[in-house]
Design a protein around this motif. Structure first.
Motif, PDB file in Angstrom:
ATOM      1  N   ARG A   5      -1.925   2.352   8.876  1.00  0.00           N
ATOM      2  CA  ARG A   5      -2.878   1.264   8.033  1.00  0.00           C
ATOM      3  C   ARG A   5      -3.944   2.172   6.959  1.00  0.00           C
ATOM      4  O   ARG A   5      -3.841   1.929   5.890  1.00  0.00           O
ATOM      5  CB  ARG A   5      -3.443   0.463   9.148  1.00  0.00           C
ATOM      6  CG  ARG A   5      -4.382  -0.745   8.140  1.00  0.00           C
ATOM      7  CD  ARG A   5      -5.140  -1.683   9.216  1.00  0.00           C
ATOM      8  NE  ARG A   5      -5.849  -2.595   8.366  1.00  0.00           N
ATOM      9  CZ  ARG A   5      -7.079  -2.257   8.182  1.00  0.00           C
ATOM     10  NH1 ARG A   5      -7.553  -1.154   8.199  1.00  0.00           N
ATOM     11  NH2 ARG A   5      -7.674  -3.151   7.399  1.00  0.00           N
ATOM     12  N   TYR A   8      -1.653   4.347   4.429  1.00  0.00           N
ATOM     13  CA  TYR A   8      -1.081   3.547   3.213  1.00  0.00           C
ATOM     14  C   TYR A   8      -2.182   2.716   2.225  1.00  0.00           C
ATOM     15  O   TYR A   8      -1.991   2.594   1.160  1.00  0.00           O
ATOM     16  CB  TYR A   8       0.059   2.720   3.730  1.00  0.00           C
ATOM     17  CG  TYR A   8       1.332   3.748   4.091  1.00  0.00           C
ATOM     18  CD1 TYR A   8       1.873   4.158   2.891  1.00  0.00           C
ATOM     19  CD2 TYR A   8       1.790   3.616   5.397  1.00  0.00           C
ATOM     20  CE1 TYR A   8       2.853   5.026   3.434  1.00  0.00           C
ATOM     21  CE2 TYR A   8       2.829   4.619   5.728  1.00  0.00           C
ATOM     22  CZ  TYR A   8       3.527   5.163   4.595  1.00  0.00           C
ATOM     23  OH  TYR A   8       4.568   6.107   4.902  1.00  0.00           O
ATOM     24  N   LEU A   9      -3.106   2.285   2.940  1.00  0.00           N
ATOM     25  CA  LEU A   9      -4.251   1.428   2.048  1.00  0.00           C
ATOM     26  C   LEU A   9      -5.001   2.415   1.280  1.00  0.00           C
ATOM     27  O   LEU A   9      -5.149   1.901   0.030  1.00  0.00           O
ATOM     28  CB  LEU A   9      -5.103   0.756   3.073  1.00  0.00           C
ATOM     29  CG  LEU A   9      -4.461  -0.628   3.846  1.00  0.00           C
ATOM     30  CD1 LEU A   9      -5.317  -1.253   4.857  1.00  0.00           C
ATOM     31  CD2 LEU A   9      -3.740  -1.602   2.953  1.00  0.00           C
ATOM     32  N   ARG A  25       5.306   2.092  -1.662  1.00  0.00           N
ATOM     33  CA  ARG A  25       6.187   0.853  -1.037  1.00  0.00           C
ATOM     34  C   ARG A  25       7.246   1.185  -0.167  1.00  0.00           C
ATOM     35  O   ARG A  25       7.530   0.915   0.978  1.00  0.00           O
ATOM     36  CB  ARG A  25       6.320  -0.116  -1.973  1.00  0.00           C
ATOM     37  CG  ARG A  25       7.120  -1.623  -1.429  1.00  0.00           C
ATOM     38  CD  ARG A  25       7.676  -2.472  -2.366  1.00  0.00           C
ATOM     39  NE  ARG A  25       8.704  -1.666  -3.125  1.00  0.00           N
ATOM     40  CZ  ARG A  25      10.274  -1.700  -2.262  1.00  0.00           C
ATOM     41  NH1 ARG A  25      10.143  -2.338  -1.087  1.00  0.00           N
ATOM     42  NH2 ARG A  25      11.086  -1.182  -2.820  1.00  0.00           N
ATOM     43  N   ALA A  28       6.384   3.158   2.989  1.00  0.00           N
ATOM     44  CA  ALA A  28       5.837   2.361   4.233  1.00  0.00           C
ATOM     45  C   ALA A  28       6.804   1.282   4.519  1.00  0.00           C
ATOM     46  O   ALA A  28       7.106   1.401   5.762  1.00  0.00           O
ATOM     47  CB  ALA A  28       4.632   1.792   3.401  1.00  0.00           C
ATOM     48  N   ILE A  64       0.179  -4.418   4.181  1.00  0.00           N
ATOM     49  CA  ILE A  64       0.511  -3.473   3.055  1.00  0.00           C
ATOM     50  C   ILE A  64       1.131  -4.127   1.773  1.00  0.00           C
ATOM     51  O   ILE A  64       0.773  -3.664   0.748  1.00  0.00           O
ATOM     52  CB  ILE A  64       1.565  -2.453   3.674  1.00  0.00           C
ATOM     53  CG1 ILE A  64       0.798  -1.440   4.668  1.00  0.00           C
ATOM     54  CG2 ILE A  64       2.259  -1.533   2.769  1.00  0.00           C
ATOM     55  CD1 ILE A  64       1.592  -0.536   5.521  1.00  0.00           C
TER      56      ILE A  64
END
Length: 357
Positions: A5, A8-9, A25, A28, A64
């Protein structure tokens, strides 16, 4: 899962463009992305573990995706703000010009002719372009052995086997319209018949299809003097030359008696044609008093009625008035020719000739 989390954030928050965002994208939540691979591991877990891990993975995937959508919207807004800051539009500039359609010179001249003769009391009559040889030849006193009735000069229609109708042709003149008009209206009558006609001929001054206007006036006391005045008034109005001068020469046409070719005074000084002046003459039309046999064919009593007829080439009148050098250009020219010779829709003929612009 917390590490994924955060990873990727943070990456999404730092993406500078949509291409980078798309790469994140795929890494992930793509088919082979880390979150997708984690979801494949659910099958190896116990039911109790799946109940805990499954909702967390779905929530992470949704978070995401939402972050990517929000970042994409923010990048688009930033790009728009940059365009608004650096680009500008001068709304005071005139719009881009658009080419407008123009009226073909043949259509324009036909309207001019109709307006001028309309002022003299002539109505416009119409008829079919495919005629029986009776209307095109016999009713006009053209004998069976006349050269115009050969296939060398006239386009004959193919008739199917067993068809008992008389031969049909592409009309060679608009004179059949005069016959039809007299048969329908009787006498007195005053009409012009403009339209397409067809003859087997092709060179600089002839085309297989061209345009004619024929005139007819029938009454009890019409003479050659009325014919002469009518044609002089027409030429004066059409060419917009007050001092126009015509010359009538004896001739022969099967459908008129007496018959006359009509010439217009002109000059060719310096290779330029000028109408209404000079010592030369140019033939522009044929005319005469309607033959009694023609009147009889149309059901008009020649002992009570008489009149005149004439025929003009619309294409040649257009060439003379507007300086068009080659008759064939009317039919095989490109749009540049029409832009040069064409008329605006506001160029309408007045009742006394000329154009109101």
């Amino acid at each position: 899962m917390d590490e994924l989390r955060t990873k990727y954030l943070d990456a999404i928050g730092g993406a500078a463009d949509e291409a980078t965002l798309e790469d994140i994208r795929v890494q992930a939540v793509g088919k082979k992305g880390e979150v997708a691979l984690k979801m494949r591991e659910l099958g190896k877990m116990t039911p109790e573990e799946r109940q805990v891990a499954g909702p967390k993975l779905n929530a992470l995937k949704d978070e995401i995706n939402s972050a990517i959508a929000a970042k994409k919207s923010g990048l688009a807004d930033a790009a728009l703000d940059e365009r608004l800051r650096t680009e500008w539009l001068d709304v005071t500039l005139p719009g881009r010009p658009q080419r407008q359609g123009t009226i073909h010179p043949i259509s324009q001249v036909t309207e001019e002719i109709s307006a001028i003769f309309g002022d003299m009391g002539f109505a416009v009559a119409e008829g079919p372009q495919i005629e029986s040889d009776w209307y095109n030849f016999d009713a006009l006193n053209i004998p069976a052995d006349h050269p115009t009735r050969t296939e060398m000069d006239t386009f004959y229609m193919t008739m199917p086997d067993g068809d008992e109708r008389p031969p049909h042709v592409l009309r060679t003149h608009t004179s059949p319209v005069q016959i039809r008009a007299m048969m329908a209206q009787g006498a007195p009558i005053r009409v012009i018949a403009p339209g397409r006609v067809y003859r087997a001929d092709y060179d600089q001054t002839h085309t297989p299809m061209f345009h004619q206007v024929e005139g007819l006036a029938i009454d009890k006391d019409i003479s050659m003097a009325n014919l002469k005045w009518t044609l002089e008034e027409f030429c004066r109005a059409f060419f917009e030359i007050d001092g126009i001068e015509l010359r009538f020469r004896a001739s022969h046409f099967p459908f008129t008696e007496p018959s006359a070719e009509v010439d217009i005074r002109c000059s060719w000084e310096g290779g330029t044609l000028k109408l209404g002046e000079g010592d030369d003459w140019m033939e522009i039309l044929g005319s005469g008093m309607v033959h009694p046999h023609v009147l009889q064919s149309a059901g008009v009593d020649p002992d009570k009625w008489q009149g005149f007829a004439f025929g003009l080439g619309i294409d040649r009148l257009a060439m003379l008035k507007y300086g068009i050098p080659d008759l064939r250009a009317f039919f095989d020219s490109d749009l540049r020719w029409l832009r040069h010779y064409g008329f605006s829709s506001l160029d309408v003929p007045t009742m006394r000739g000329g154009l109101s612009r």
